[in-house]
Design a protein around this motif. Structure first.
Motif, short mmCIF file in Angstrom:
data_model
loop_
_atom_site.label_atom_id
_atom_site.label_comp_id
_atom_site.label_asym_id
_atom_site.label_seq_id
_atom_site.Cartn_x
_atom_site.Cartn_y
_atom_site.Cartn_z
N ILE A 156 0.83 -1.20 0.00
CA ILE A 156 0.00 0.00 0.00
C ILE A 156 0.88 1.26 0.00
O ILE A 156 1.66 1.49 0.92
N PHE A 157 0.71 2.06 -1.04
CA PHE A 157 1.46 3.32 -1.17
C PHE A 157 0.47 4.47 -1.20
O PHE A 157 -0.72 4.27 -1.45
N ARG A 158 0.99 5.69 -0.95
CA ARG A 158 0.07 6.82 -1.10
C ARG A 158 0.82 8.07 -1.55
O ARG A 158 1.97 8.29 -1.16
N ASN A 159 0.18 8.87 -2.38
CA ASN A 159 0.82 10.12 -2.77
C ASN A 159 0.09 11.33 -2.21
O ASN A 159 0.40 12.46 -2.53
N ALA A 160 -0.95 11.08 -1.35
CA ALA A 160 -1.63 12.20 -0.69
C ALA A 160 -0.88 12.55 0.59
O ALA A 160 -0.42 11.66 1.29
N LEU A 161 -0.75 13.84 0.86
CA LEU A 161 -0.04 14.25 2.08
C LEU A 161 -0.95 14.09 3.30
O LEU A 161 -2.14 14.32 3.23
N THR A 162 -0.36 13.67 4.41
CA THR A 162 -1.14 13.54 5.64
C THR A 162 -1.15 14.87 6.41
O THR A 162 -0.36 15.77 6.12
N GLU A 163 -2.05 14.95 7.40
CA GLU A 163 -2.11 16.13 8.25
C GLU A 163 -0.75 16.38 8.90
O GLU A 163 -0.31 17.52 9.03
N ALA A 164 -0.12 15.30 9.32
CA ALA A 164 1.16 15.43 10.02
C ALA A 164 2.23 16.03 9.11
O ALA A 164 3.21 16.60 9.58
N GLN A 165 2.04 15.92 7.80
CA GLN A 165 3.01 16.51 6.87
C GLN A 165 2.65 17.95 6.53
O GLN A 165 3.52 18.80 6.40
N VAL A 166 1.35 18.22 6.41
CA VAL A 166 0.93 19.55 5.93
C VAL A 166 0.94 20.61 7.03
O VAL A 166 1.41 21.73 6.83
N ILE A 167 0.41 20.23 8.22
CA ILE A 167 0.24 21.25 9.27
C ILE A 167 1.55 21.96 9.67
O ILE A 167 1.58 23.19 9.75
N PRO A 168 2.64 21.22 9.90
CA PRO A 168 3.87 21.94 10.28
C PRO A 168 4.30 22.96 9.23
O PRO A 168 4.70 24.08 9.56
N GLN A 169 4.15 22.59 7.96
CA GLN A 169 4.54 23.53 6.90
C GLN A 169 3.61 24.74 6.90
O GLN A 169 4.04 25.88 6.68
N ALA A 173 4.81 28.60 7.70
CA ALA A 173 4.60 29.64 6.69
C ALA A 173 3.81 30.81 7.28
O ALA A 173 4.11 31.98 7.03
N ALA A 174 2.80 30.49 8.10
CA ALA A 174 1.98 31.55 8.69
C ALA A 174 2.78 32.35 9.71
O ALA A 174 2.68 33.58 9.74
N VAL A 175 3.59 31.66 10.51
CA VAL A 175 4.42 32.35 11.51
C VAL A 175 5.33 33.36 10.82
O VAL A 175 5.46 34.50 11.25
N GLU A 176 5.89 32.91 9.71
CA GLU A 176 6.82 33.79 9.00
C GLU A 176 6.10 34.95 8.32
O GLU A 176 6.49 36.10 8.44
N ALA A 177 4.98 34.62 7.66
CA ALA A 177 4.27 35.66 6.90
C ALA A 177 3.68 36.73 7.81
O ALA A 177 3.63 37.89 7.45
N TYR A 178 3.20 36.33 8.99
CA TYR A 178 2.51 37.30 9.84
C TYR A 178 3.28 37.66 11.10
O TYR A 178 2.73 38.30 11.99
#
Lengths: 389, 291
Positions: A156-169, A173-178
């Motif tokens: 079983i493989f997957r190419n969708a990103l998980t929450e654990a991958q997306v949220i830190p990014q 990005a928000a911390v830096e932008a604002y």
């Protein structure tokens, strides 16, 4: 009635036996190694078309996602077949957004596919994937973000990103932008998905030394957030970070703005839904959310994809179409790696995917069989998702 | 200050719901558990009228109330009237109304599917005011005003009007009322229609207030509504308003000072406390059961 049930059961059993017989030792389906070609990589030539099956929700509650995925897959298959050397025979079956139907579709596809793509929903995936794993057929999950999808087995493989991958990014990005220094975190504590999302938020904030002024919980069924938001406002945060589903997100965002809370609101994947702009209207402005793909992200491959998609279907692609499209290209790379459409060879090839250029950006498949690539952090501006710089 | 207002406005929604609920419960002595289903159906239909019908909310709201009244007539006719002569009519009607609520829910699901629906942005003017440093929206003011006006109007209706006197006569003794020339069936039907119309108004307002209408919204408010009428005193309309406000404030302060998970805990603990201290509710009269 009893006789009918008996007959159905017997037919089913017979079909299973036949399937098992036709499945020569679990590897390959064209049989006799006809799916093994000559040459490597771009020069690989395989005579027979490689059977690729996809289980998508074409009807039922998730039908809109399934329809996008179908378009993405068909477009990619067409492109790849034009390249030459290796061709794909794509079969798409409808899982009807129903886990039981998903299982039966997987059983059908397992019989003669080299690899199965889908199903659309994580819920269905958990039920159906064991069928493929059992028969040693590789699976590529293209939209399942739940934890544990790839833990179901080594096929079983997957190419969708998980929450654990997306949220830190997203958080970074928000911390830096604002220039965020202090935030309030809110999450619904009676839902596994949003609670996991909260943990990722909390860990990231702690790692980066961002002050969490308050952590507030709600229930996924809540719709009146005014009391909580007043508490949040009293903490005078630079931003609010929320792990919640779209049902909670819309009233939460609306009421926050109504109470005069105008700071950026950073959401998890539950917020990644155009419904937010449609239903919260102006209140959604300034909401930040991470995604695997954004229509505004530039890049040669992506621009070509958007143009081709538009030409073919008369409207732009969405994230689901992009992930489906990328999956076909990942599979192609895996096939060409060993120049073979046999199941075990594809499984091996998928494990070697490294920095492969796709419409989602360069993708690597890690040792957990999950894809790693950069998320696109979006902010809602003028009623649509734009890339946050 | 903001939290007090949050509590007052949330409470006025509860009150709006409970006023209709208590009209049938307290006056006709029937517990109509299809009332929460009317609340939900009206919210969805109200949204439909605005979204597909293109109506303004000022037209959709009275239309929803009319729909609610019709549903009230159906509820009375289907779930309560056939059972009225039976010795277990109270219990029978209660179960029959649960059944009817289930059917309304199923129809709602068949028509609208499982998704949450909302009024389009800008359905209600987003005007807001500063009051003692807190924010109050026009919608909130309207909701509170509607709750107060309906409470006052209905109290007058029940206490002074011919209809109200007939209602109370039926509550006291249906047989005697018939002898006195009161058309029991008609008055009962009117009371149900009035009650459900109020439930419908509450449903539409609630959907606007929280910007979401869900299938479970009636069930979520059902227990709160019962708590409100028990706190306020069964059948007491001012009690429903005050009870609603108390429950709303209790919830908001529980969220603010203990945590959101405690909102129902605080609300229902208050209910139990009140039942111990004042079993008849704040505005209720002690009932003496005659043998």
């Amino acid at each position: 009635m009893k006789n009918v049930t008996m007959a159905v059961a017997l037919t089913g059993a017979l079909a299973l036996t036949l399937t098992a017989c036709g499945d020569d030792g679990g590897s390959g389906s064209g049989g006799d190694g006809a799916l093994v070609g000559e040459g490597t990589g771009a020069d690989c030539t395989i005579e027979e078309a490689i059977p690729v099956g996809a289980a998508l929700s074409l009807t039922g509650a998730a039908a809109s996602y399934g329809a996008s995925q179908q378009k993405g897959l068909e477009l990619a298959a067409e492109e790849l077949n034009e390249v030459g050397g290796v061709t794909y025979d794509l079969t798409i079956e409808d899982d009807q957004t129903d886990a039981r139907q998903g299982i039966s579709v997987f059983e059908t596809l397992t019989a003669d596919s080299s690899i199965i793509i889908g199903p659309t929903l994580s819920n269905t995936a958990f039920q159906a994937q064991p069928v493929a794993q059992e028969a040693s057929v590789p699976v590529m999950a293209i939209s399942n973000t739940a934890a544990g999808i790839t833990e179901q087995g080594n096929y079983i493989f997957r190419n969708a990103l998980t929450e654990a991958q997306v949220i830190p990014q997203t958080v970074r990005a928000a911390v830096e932008a604002y220039d965020l220094e202090s935030v309030v975190v809110m999450y619904s504590n009676d839902d596994a998905f949003t609670e996991d999302g909260y943990k990722v938020f909390a860990e990231t904030l702690e790692e980066d030394g961002i002050d969490v002024a308050a952590t507030l919980t709600f229930s996924k069924a809540d719709t009146d957030f005014r009391a909580l938001l007043t508490e949040a406002a009293n903490a005078e945060p630079d931003a609010i970070m929320v792990s919640g589903l779209i049902e909670a997100a819309i009233p939460l965002v609306t009421q926050a703005r109504e109470l005069g809370l105008d700071v950026p609101i950073v959401g998890g994947n539950g917020f990644n839904n155009p419904q937010l702009m449609a239903d919260a209207g102006e209140a959604a402005e300034g909401v930040v959310v991470g995604a695997a793909w954004n229509s505004a992200s530039e890049g040669e491959l992506n621009n070509a994809f958007k143009a081709d998609f538009e030409e073919e279907y008369g409207h732009g692609p969405d994230q689901f179409a992009a992930q489906a499209h990328a999956a076909m290209h990942i599979i192609d790379e895996a096939v060409r790696a060993n120049c073979s459409g046999e199941r075990d060879d594809i499984q091996d090839g998928l494990g070697q995917i490294n920095e492969l250029d796709t419409v989602l950006g360069p993708i690597t498949i890690n040792s957990d069989r999950d894809a790693e690539h950069e998320a696109v952090v979006q902010v809602i501006q003028d009623g649509q998702f734009a890339v946050l710089d | 200050m903001q939290q007090i207002l949050n509590g007052v406005f949330l409470g006025s929604i509860y009150a709006l719901f409970a006023i209709g609920f208590t009209l049938v419960f307290g006056i006709l002595d029937r517990l109509n558990l299809a009332h929460p289903a009317v609340f939900a159906v009206a919210a969805f239909v109200g949204i439909e009228l605005v979204v597909s019908g293109g109506l303004s909310i000022w037209l959709a709201l009275p239309l929803s109330a009319i729909l609610g009244a019709l549903l009230g007539l159906i509820i009375e006719r289907v779930a309560f009237r056939p059972l009225k002569g039976r010795p277990d009519a109270h219990f029978g009607g209660l179960i029959a109304s649960i059944g009817l609520a289930g059917m309304f829910g199923a129809l709602l699901l068949a028509r609208y599917g499982p998704d949450t629906r909302r009024f389009p942005p800008g359905t209600f003017p987003g005007t807001s005011y500063e009051v003692f440093g807190a924010r109050v929206s026009l919608l909130q003011v309207v909701i509170l005003s509607v709750a107060i006006v309906l409470m006052v109007g209905l109290t007058w209706l029940v206490a002074k009007s011919r209809l109200g006197r007939a209602m109370r006569a039926i509550a006291e003794n249906p047989d005697a009322a018939t002898v006195l020339g009161v058309n029991v069936d008609r008055i009962t039907a009117i009371t149900f229609a009035l009650s459900s119309a109020l439930g419908a108004v509450a449903g539409v307002m609630f959907a606007m207030y929280v910007n979401s209408a869900q299938h479970g919204m009636g069930i979520a408010i059902e227990l709160k509504g019962l708590a409100v009428i028990i706190v306020g005193g069964m059948g007491s309309l001012p009690g429903a308003l005050v009870g609603g406000l108390i429950l709303g404030l209790a919830e908001v302060f529980a969220i603010a000072y203990i945590g959101a998970s405690w909102r129902d805990m605080a609300a229902f603990a208050l209910l139990f406390l009140l039942l111990v201290v004042r079993p008849q509710g704040l505005f209720g009269k002690k009932r003496v059961r005659e043998v």
